[in-house]
Scaffold this active site. Structure first.
Site, PDB file in Angstrom:
ATOM      1  CG  ASN A  13      -0.078   3.090   9.764  1.00 57.44           C
ATOM      2  OD1 ASN A  13      -0.104   1.894  10.072  1.00 57.44           O
ATOM      3  ND2 ASN A  13      -1.165   3.789   9.497  1.00 57.44           N
ATOM      4  CE  LYS A  15      -2.087   3.426   6.095  1.00 60.66           C
ATOM      5  NZ  LYS A  15      -2.921   4.283   5.276  1.00 60.66           N
ATOM      6  CG  HIS A  99      -5.034   5.192  10.802  1.00 62.02           C
ATOM      7  ND1 HIS A  99      -5.837   4.997   9.701  1.00 62.02           N
ATOM      8  CD2 HIS A  99      -3.874   5.721  10.352  1.00 62.02           C
ATOM      9  CE1 HIS A  99      -5.163   5.390   8.628  1.00 62.02           C
ATOM     10  NE2 HIS A  99      -3.981   5.832   8.994  1.00 62.02           N
ATOM     11  CD  GLU A 101      -6.159   3.155   6.527  1.00 59.79           C
ATOM     12  OE1 GLU A 101      -5.500   2.292   7.128  1.00 59.79           O
ATOM     13  OE2 GLU A 101      -5.675   3.872   5.625  1.00 59.79           O
ATOM     14  CD  GLU A 171      -2.368   9.730   9.330  1.00 56.77           C
ATOM     15  OE1 GLU A 171      -1.271   9.522   8.796  1.00 56.77           O
ATOM     16  OE2 GLU A 171      -3.186   8.834   9.585  1.00 56.77           O
ATOM     17  N   GLY A 177      -3.316   7.709   1.373  1.00 59.67           N
ATOM     18  CA  GLY A 177      -3.235   6.675   0.339  1.00 59.67           C
ATOM     19  C   GLY A 177      -3.744   7.119  -1.021  1.00 59.67           C
ATOM     20  CB  SER A 217      -0.066  11.264  -0.023  1.00 58.00           C
ATOM     21  OG  SER A 217      -1.185  10.438  -0.283  1.00 58.00           O
ATOM     22  N   GLY A 238       2.512   6.098   5.619  1.00 61.30           N
ATOM     23  CA  GLY A 238       1.997   4.785   5.244  1.00 61.30           C
ATOM     24  C   GLY A 238       2.834   4.179   4.129  1.00 61.30           C
ATOM     25  N   GLY A 239       2.378   4.337   2.905  1.00 63.59           N
ATOM     26  CA  GLY A 239       3.009   3.717   1.738  1.00 63.59           C
ATOM     27  C   GLY A 239       4.529   3.858   1.679  1.00 63.59           C
TER      28      GLY A 239
HETATM   29  P1  PGA Z   1      -0.166   7.162   3.384  1.00 59.50           P
HETATM   30  O1  PGA Z   1      -0.823   6.728   4.779  1.00 59.50           O
HETATM   31  O2  PGA Z   1       1.171   7.757   3.695  1.00 59.50           O
HETATM   32  O3  PGA Z   1      -0.052   5.880   2.596  1.00 59.50           O
HETATM   33  O4  PGA Z   1      -1.087   8.161   2.763  1.00 59.50           O
HETATM   34  C1  PGA Z   1      -0.686   7.526   5.921  1.00 59.50           C
HETATM   35  C2  PGA Z   1      -1.459   6.941   7.057  1.00 59.50           C
HETATM   36  O5  PGA Z   1      -2.593   6.488   6.841  1.00 59.50           O
HETATM   37  O6  PGA Z   1      -0.973   6.912   8.197  1.00 59.50           O
END
Ligand code: PGA
Length: 259
Positions: A13, A15, A99, A101, A171, A177, A217, A238-239
């Site tokens: 993802n 973002k 998601h 967010e 999640e 994050g 994470s 994500g990251g």
């Molecule tokens: P993250 O994000 O791996 O950076 O924590 C995961 C996500 O929000 O899908």
């Protein structure tokens, strides 16, 4: 993971990261180190403007491209929005829905998530439907109630024959994050709980066949242990999905032997 009964899915993802030019650079580097042979399903959900570049770059591979959001309506006066048909026509296979967010920053409700899941399924897209609790909810001991509600509301009206197309991503909001991952035991407990909710709503067979991912994470260091859990069928990353080498290490962790 349990490869006998269900697919393992490693989904990125991005973002709001990477331009189309940066997408091209990423895909070139990623393709060069992509593991060959038997591996899990791999998806990369990218910003809408990067979709054409990503689809073109991954055409000869088994990596599916996805979007990070879409509108539940077929077409019309929804300035700035993107429909399911636009995504499929552009070559998308997946779409992330609900998601945290989007729920937190753009006010998406369980009803919105449900409408989008139904639209995505009708269009032939694989929805990656997200759920997760806040730290406050976890500390209050209502994690599973909250998740069960999100799942039940999100899947309303999804028929028996379509449920297996849905991928669910657990999640925990406090882990996204933040570098603070859920422990494998915490993640396993909720993913198992999600499967139990699906069992109640549908059947044991469907519950056994649905892929439940963990996100928050997840990285090249903790992926192996998380994916070793019986009810964690992959990751929403994500990251770590922004760096080809890290993302590939997570794909490799998904190829670890299971019983
Ligand atoms: P993250 O994000 O791996 O950076 O924590 C995961 C996500 O929000 O899908």
């Amino acid at each position: 993971m349990n490869r006998k009964y269900r697919k393992t899915v490693i989904a990125g993802n991005w973002k709001m990261n990477k331009t189309p030019s940066e997408t091209k650079e990423f895909m070139t580097a990623f393709k060069a180190i992509l593991p060959k042979g038997r591996w899990c399903d791999v998806a990369l959900c990218v910003p809408a403007v990067c979709i054409p570049t990503a689809v073109r770059a991954m055409r000869e591979t088994r990596v599916g491209i996805g979007a990070e959001n879409m509108n539940a309506n077929a077409s019309g006066a929804y300035t700035g929005e993107i429909s399911a048909d636009m995504l499929t026509d552009a070559g998308c296979k997946y779409v992330i829905i609900g998601h945290s967010e989007r729920r937190e920053m753009y006010g998406e409700t369980d009803a919105d998530v449900n409408a989008k899941v139904l639209t995505a399924l009708n269009a032939g897209l694989t929805p990656i439907m997200c759920c997760g609790e806040t730290l406050e909810q976890r500390e209050a001991g209502v994690t599973m109630e909250h998740i069960a509600m999100q799942i039940k509301m999100g899947l309303r009206g999804v028929s028996e024959d379509k449920i297996r197309k849905v991928v669910i991503a657990y999640e925990p909001i406090w882990a996204i994050g933040t570098g603070r991952t859920a422990t494998p035991e915490q993640a396993q407990e909720v993913c198992e709980g999600i499967r139990a909710v699906v069992r109640k709503l549908y059947s044991s067979k469907n519950a056994r066949a649905i892929s439940v991912l963990y996100g928050g994470s997840m990285n090249e260091k903790n992926a192996y242990e998380l994916l070793a859990q019986p009810d964690i069928d992959g990751g929403l990353i994500g990251g770590a999905s922004l760096v080809p080498e890290k993302f590939v290490k997570i794909i490799e962790a998904a190829n670890q032997p299971t019983e």
